[in-house]
Scaffold this motif. Structure first.
Motif, PDB file in Angstrom:
ATOM      1  N   GLY A 165       0.817  -1.199   0.000  1.00 42.63           N
ATOM      2  CA  GLY A 165       0.000   0.000   0.000  1.00 42.63           C
ATOM      3  C   GLY A 165       0.855   1.254   0.000  1.00 42.63           C
ATOM      4  O   GLY A 165       1.411   1.618   1.038  1.00 42.63           O
ATOM      5  N   ILE A 166       0.962   1.899  -1.152  1.00 47.27           N
ATOM      6  CA  ILE A 166       1.757   3.121  -1.264  1.00 47.27           C
ATOM      7  C   ILE A 166       0.959   4.312  -0.743  1.00 47.27           C
ATOM      8  O   ILE A 166       1.500   5.231  -0.139  1.00 47.27           O
ATOM      9  CB  ILE A 166       2.198   3.366  -2.728  1.00 47.27           C
ATOM     10  CG1 ILE A 166       3.130   2.231  -3.194  1.00 47.27           C
ATOM     11  CG2 ILE A 166       2.910   4.705  -2.870  1.00 47.27           C
ATOM     12  CD1 ILE A 166       2.477   1.211  -4.053  1.00 47.27           C
ATOM     13  N   GLY A 167      -0.344   4.298  -0.973  1.00 49.63           N
ATOM     14  CA  GLY A 167      -1.213   5.316  -0.400  1.00 49.63           C
ATOM     15  C   GLY A 167      -1.589   6.434  -1.352  1.00 49.63           C
ATOM     16  O   GLY A 167      -2.745   6.776  -1.477  1.00 49.63           O
ATOM     17  N   ASN A 168      -0.642   7.009  -2.068  1.00 48.73           N
ATOM     18  CA  ASN A 168      -0.946   8.024  -3.079  1.00 48.73           C
ATOM     19  C   ASN A 168       0.222   8.118  -4.046  1.00 48.73           C
ATOM     20  O   ASN A 168       1.279   7.533  -3.816  1.00 48.73           O
ATOM     21  CB  ASN A 168      -1.232   9.386  -2.439  1.00 48.73           C
ATOM     22  CG  ASN A 168      -0.024   9.962  -1.728  1.00 48.73           C
ATOM     23  OD1 ASN A 168       1.008  10.223  -2.339  1.00 48.73           O
ATOM     24  ND2 ASN A 168      -0.135  10.170  -0.419  1.00 48.73           N
ATOM     25  N   ASN A 169       0.000   8.844  -5.124  1.00 45.89           N
ATOM     26  CA  ASN A 169       1.042   8.937  -6.154  1.00 45.89           C
ATOM     27  C   ASN A 169       1.626  10.337  -6.252  1.00 45.89           C
ATOM     28  O   ASN A 169       2.138  10.737  -7.290  1.00 45.89           O
ATOM     29  CB  ASN A 169       0.498   8.500  -7.520  1.00 45.89           C
ATOM     30  CG  ASN A 169      -0.610   9.415  -8.027  1.00 45.89           C
ATOM     31  OD1 ASN A 169      -0.882  10.472  -7.447  1.00 45.89           O
ATOM     32  ND2 ASN A 169      -1.266   9.008  -9.105  1.00 45.89           N
TER      33      ASN A 169
END
Length: 204
Positions: A165-169
Motif C-alpha cells: 500500500g503506497i497510499g498516493n502517487n
C-alpha cells in the motif's frame, strides 16, 4: 531478505506506507487502527512521524523524501520476474501509475490494473479482477481510509502473496529525470541496507 522471501510464500503479506494523515485516522477510527496494527511491515512515509518520535536523521529523512523503499522493492520485483497488479483511485490515475512504473522499470511485468473510488464500498468486482489475474503483488495507490477498508474486508479473498500500500502517487509529480537520477545515485549495497533497516525497526 525477509520481505523478498514473501514473494514466493503461499500467504498474504502486507506492507503499508504510513503518514501523519493515516495516524490521525487510526486515532479516531478503531477499525483502521486495528488494520494498521495487523500490517506485516509498516514503512514510515512522512518525515513528520520521525519528528514526533524524536528519531529524525538526515539519512532517514532523505530515504522518506526520495521514496527509496518504493524504488528498491520494485527493483526486486522486476529482477525476480514477479507479476504486478496496480490499484488506483480512478482509471486515469491507474494508467498514470502504470506508465510511471514502466518508465522506471521497463522489464517489470504488470498484468492488470483497476480502480476504486474513495467513497466506494463495493469491492467485489475489483477482488474478482485481481483473482482472475492472480498477481504475485498488488501495488495499491488507494488513500486512507479506503485502503485499510479494502484490506480489512478482503484480506481473506485476495489471491496474491504481497500487498504493498503506497497510499498516493504525489511523489510522481517530481521532475521526469527524478527516477533516472535516483537510480544512479543509489547503488545496490545502499539500497539493500535501506530495506534491511526497515526490517530491523519492525523487529523492535
Amino acid at each position: 531478505m525477509k520481505i523478498e522471501r514473501h514473494f514466493d510464500e503461499n500467504s498474504f503479506t502486507t506492507i503499508e506506507e504510513i503518514n501523519m494523515d493515516t495516524l490521525k485516522l487510526a486515532k479516531s477510527d478503531a477499525e483502521i487502527k486495528e488494520t494498521i496494527e495487523n500490517i506485516t511491515y509498516t514503512v514510515i512515509a512522512d518525515a513528520g512521524i520521525l519528528n514526533a518520535a524524536s528519531a529524525e536523521s538526515m539519512q532517514r529523512k532523505h530515504e522518506i523524501e526520495n521514496h527509496d523503499f518504493f524504488f528498491e522493492l520494485l527493483k526486486r520485483l522486476e529482477r525476480n520476474h514477479k507479476k504486478v497488479y496496480i490499484l488506483g483511485e480512478n482509471d486515469a490515475d491507474a494508467a498514470e501509475e502504470e506508465n510511471f512504473i514502466k518508465d522506471a522499470f521497463p522489464k517489470i511485468d504488470i498484468i492488470g490494473k483497476s480502480s476504486i473510488a474513495l467513497d466506494s464500498d463495493n469491492f467485489e468486482n475489483v477482488v474478482n479482477d485481481i483473482n482472475v489475474a492472480s498477481p504475485d503483488v498488488v501495488l495499491s495507490f488507494l488513500a486512507s481510509p479506503c485502503q485499510e477498508k479494502f484490506i480489512m474486508e478482503n484480506k481473506d479473498k485476495i489471491s496474491t502473496n504481497l500487498w504493498y500500500g503506497i497510499g498516493n502517487n504525489k511523489f510522481m509529480d517530481k521532475k521526469p529525470s527524478f527516477v533516472s537520477r535516483l537510480k544512479k545515485m543509489l547503488d545496490v549495497k545502499k539500497l539493500t541496507k535501506i530495506i534491511n533497516n526497515y526490517e530491523k525497526q519492525e523487529e523492535k
